[in-house]
Scaffold this motif. Structure first.
Motif, PDB file in Angstrom:
ATOM      1  N   PHE A   1       0.951  -1.089   0.336  1.00  0.00           N
ATOM      2  CA  PHE A   1       0.417   0.264   0.076  1.00  0.00           C
ATOM      3  C   PHE A   1       1.087   1.371   0.109  1.00  0.00           C
ATOM      4  O   PHE A   1       0.652   1.942  -0.569  1.00  0.00           O
ATOM      5  CB  PHE A   1      -0.995   0.156   1.409  1.00  0.00           C
ATOM      6  N   TYR A   2       2.126   1.189   0.461  1.00  0.00           N
ATOM      7  CA  TYR A   2       2.644   2.161   1.099  1.00  0.00           C
ATOM      8  C   TYR A   2       3.874   2.953   0.200  1.00  0.00           C
ATOM      9  O   TYR A   2       5.370   3.490   0.709  1.00  0.00           O
ATOM     10  CB  TYR A   2       2.796   2.591   2.328  1.00  0.00           C
ATOM     11  N   GLN A   3       4.076   1.606  -0.653  1.00  0.00           N
ATOM     12  CA  GLN A   3       5.867   1.603  -0.553  1.00  0.00           C
ATOM     13  C   GLN A   3       6.149   2.822  -2.147  1.00  0.00           C
ATOM     14  O   GLN A   3       6.911   3.353  -1.570  1.00  0.00           O
ATOM     15  CB  GLN A   3       5.906   0.301  -2.087  1.00  0.00           C
ATOM     16  N   SER A   4       5.363   3.208  -2.054  1.00  0.00           N
ATOM     17  CA  SER A   4       5.469   4.528  -3.339  1.00  0.00           C
ATOM     18  C   SER A   4       6.062   5.380  -2.215  1.00  0.00           C
ATOM     19  O   SER A   4       6.822   7.057  -2.728  1.00  0.00           O
ATOM     20  CB  SER A   4       4.332   4.804  -4.181  1.00  0.00           C
ATOM     21  N   LEU A   5       5.595   5.196  -1.085  1.00  0.00           N
ATOM     22  CA  LEU A   5       5.962   6.925  -0.086  1.00  0.00           C
ATOM     23  C   LEU A   5       7.347   7.032   0.651  1.00  0.00           C
ATOM     24  O   LEU A   5       8.063   7.766   1.365  1.00  0.00           O
ATOM     25  CB  LEU A   5       5.048   6.727   1.067  1.00  0.00           C
ATOM     26  N   LEU A   6       8.052   5.467   0.445  1.00  0.00           N
ATOM     27  CA  LEU A   6       8.662   5.001   0.938  1.00  0.00           C
ATOM     28  C   LEU A   6      10.274   6.008   0.027  1.00  0.00           C
ATOM     29  O   LEU A   6      10.303   6.256  -1.415  1.00  0.00           O
ATOM     30  CB  LEU A   6       9.221   3.877   1.483  1.00  0.00           C
ATOM     31  N   THR A   7      11.359   5.969   0.653  1.00  0.00           N
ATOM     32  CA  THR A   7      13.210   6.303  -0.636  1.00  0.00           C
ATOM     33  C   THR A   7      12.808   4.773  -0.885  1.00  0.00           C
ATOM     34  O   THR A   7      12.262   3.516  -0.786  1.00  0.00           O
ATOM     35  CB  THR A   7      13.767   6.923   0.891  1.00  0.00           C
ATOM     36  N   ASP A   8      14.198   5.262  -2.614  1.00  0.00           N
ATOM     37  CA  ASP A   8      15.099   4.086  -2.733  1.00  0.00           C
ATOM     38  C   ASP A   8      14.927   2.905  -2.026  1.00  0.00           C
ATOM     39  O   ASP A   8      15.098   1.789  -2.034  1.00  0.00           O
ATOM     40  CB  ASP A   8      15.550   4.234  -4.525  1.00  0.00           C
ATOM     41  N   LYS A   9      15.687   3.549  -1.498  1.00  0.00           N
ATOM     42  CA  LYS A   9      17.079   2.672  -0.410  1.00  0.00           C
ATOM     43  C   LYS A   9      16.143   2.186   0.487  1.00  0.00           C
ATOM     44  O   LYS A   9      16.191   0.693   0.761  1.00  0.00           O
ATOM     45  CB  LYS A   9      17.939   2.718   0.509  1.00  0.00           C
ATOM     46  N   GLN A  10      14.909   2.150   1.298  1.00  0.00           N
ATOM     47  CA  GLN A  10      13.711   2.115   1.292  1.00  0.00           C
ATOM     48  C   GLN A  10      13.409   0.556   1.218  1.00  0.00           C
ATOM     49  O   GLN A  10      13.325  -0.456   1.680  1.00  0.00           O
ATOM     50  CB  GLN A  10      12.896   2.867   3.036  1.00  0.00           C
ATOM     51  N   ARG A  11      12.965   0.820   0.195  1.00  0.00           N
ATOM     52  CA  ARG A  11      11.595   0.327  -1.044  1.00  0.00           C
ATOM     53  C   ARG A  11      11.895  -0.927  -0.800  1.00  0.00           C
ATOM     54  O   ARG A  11      12.595  -2.074  -0.830  1.00  0.00           O
ATOM     55  CB  ARG A  11      11.383   0.883  -1.777  1.00  0.00           C
ATOM     56  N   LEU A  12      14.797  -1.004  -1.371  1.00  0.00           N
ATOM     57  CA  LEU A  12      15.184  -1.708  -1.838  1.00  0.00           C
ATOM     58  C   LEU A  12      15.343  -2.798  -0.519  1.00  0.00           C
ATOM     59  O   LEU A  12      15.214  -4.360  -0.565  1.00  0.00           O
ATOM     60  CB  LEU A  12      16.299  -1.395  -2.596  1.00  0.00           C
ATOM     61  N   TYR A  13      15.272  -2.127   0.502  1.00  0.00           N
ATOM     62  CA  TYR A  13      15.636  -3.046   1.762  1.00  0.00           C
ATOM     63  C   TYR A  13      14.493  -3.730   2.361  1.00  0.00           C
ATOM     64  O   TYR A  13      14.999  -5.086   2.444  1.00  0.00           O
ATOM     65  CB  TYR A  13      16.329  -2.222   2.625  1.00  0.00           C
ATOM     66  N   MET A  14      13.256  -3.597   2.069  1.00  0.00           N
ATOM     67  CA  MET A  14      11.906  -4.323   2.403  1.00  0.00           C
ATOM     68  C   MET A  14      12.096  -5.474   1.629  1.00  0.00           C
ATOM     69  O   MET A  14      12.066  -6.019   2.075  1.00  0.00           O
ATOM     70  CB  MET A  14      11.499  -3.084   2.464  1.00  0.00           C
ATOM     71  N   GLN A  15      12.284  -5.251   0.213  1.00  0.00           N
ATOM     72  CA  GLN A  15      12.132  -5.735  -0.789  1.00  0.00           C
ATOM     73  C   GLN A  15      12.515  -6.769  -0.998  1.00  0.00           C
ATOM     74  O   GLN A  15      11.927  -7.946  -0.412  1.00  0.00           O
ATOM     75  CB  GLN A  15      12.405  -5.354  -1.961  1.00  0.00           C
ATOM     76  N   LEU A  16      14.048  -6.944  -0.290  1.00  0.00           N
ATOM     77  CA  LEU A  16      15.017  -7.944  -0.124  1.00  0.00           C
ATOM     78  C   LEU A  16      14.793  -8.462   0.976  1.00  0.00           C
ATOM     79  O   LEU A  16      14.548  -9.865   0.822  1.00  0.00           O
ATOM     80  CB  LEU A  16      16.208  -6.759  -0.297  1.00  0.00           C
ATOM     81  N   TYR A  17      14.515  -7.882   2.169  1.00  0.00           N
ATOM     82  CA  TYR A  17      14.668  -8.609   3.599  1.00  0.00           C
ATOM     83  C   TYR A  17      12.765  -9.217   3.184  1.00  0.00           C
ATOM     84  O   TYR A  17      12.894 -10.395   3.695  1.00  0.00           O
ATOM     85  CB  TYR A  17      14.368  -7.352   4.190  1.00  0.00           C
ATOM     86  N   TYR A  18      11.518  -8.612   3.078  1.00  0.00           N
ATOM     87  CA  TYR A  18      10.626  -9.017   3.607  1.00  0.00           C
ATOM     88  C   TYR A  18      10.204 -10.352   2.787  1.00  0.00           C
ATOM     89  O   TYR A  18       9.605 -11.451   2.030  1.00  0.00           O
ATOM     90  CB  TYR A  18       9.564  -7.864   3.731  1.00  0.00           C
ATOM     91  N   LEU A  19       9.881  -9.637   1.305  1.00  0.00           N
ATOM     92  CA  LEU A  19       9.769 -10.316  -0.315  1.00  0.00           C
ATOM     93  C   LEU A  19      10.854 -11.584  -1.188  1.00  0.00           C
ATOM     94  O   LEU A  19      10.223 -12.407  -1.525  1.00  0.00           O
ATOM     95  CB  LEU A  19       9.412  -9.159  -1.253  1.00  0.00           C
TER      96      LEU A  19
END
Length: 110
Positions: A14-32
């Protein structure tokens, strides 16, 4: 743990577009992608602690966004209303008042 992971994944959707590129990258790698903190740290030449701090801070941000915007909660309510409608229709005992009430609920969340 699985419940938390599922919730974070939904919040991320829902909210990934509100994150920085780095935050989005780390969350994707860690959770997805299910990489460990150490694997992410090694891949980006940072400390494990730096990745951990970024992921935890981002999780808190996602929860804060949800607290303010309630997109996930509204999504859950819509899903529940749809499931109720399906059960009523399948049972063939649906009263038109209940169906219209649920449809109105769905429209309120648009």
């Amino acid at each position: 743990m699985l419940e938390k992971t599922t919730r974070v994944n939904f919040l991320f959707d829902f909210y990934q577009s509100l994150l920085t590129d780095k935050q989005r990258l780390y969350m994707q790698l860690y959770y997805l992608d299910d990489l460990s903190l150490g694997e992410i740290a090694e891949q980006y030449s940072v400390s494990r602690q730096a990745v951990y701090d970024n992921v935890r801070r981002t999780e808190a941000m996602l929860e804060d966004y949800e607290e303010k915007l309630n997109l996930f909660e509204k999504h859950e309510k819509r899903l529940e209303a749809v499931e109720q409608l399906e059960r009523l229709v399948q049972a063939d005992t649906a009263s038109s008042d209940k169906v219209f009430e649920l449809l109105h609920t769905l429209k309120d969340f648009e």
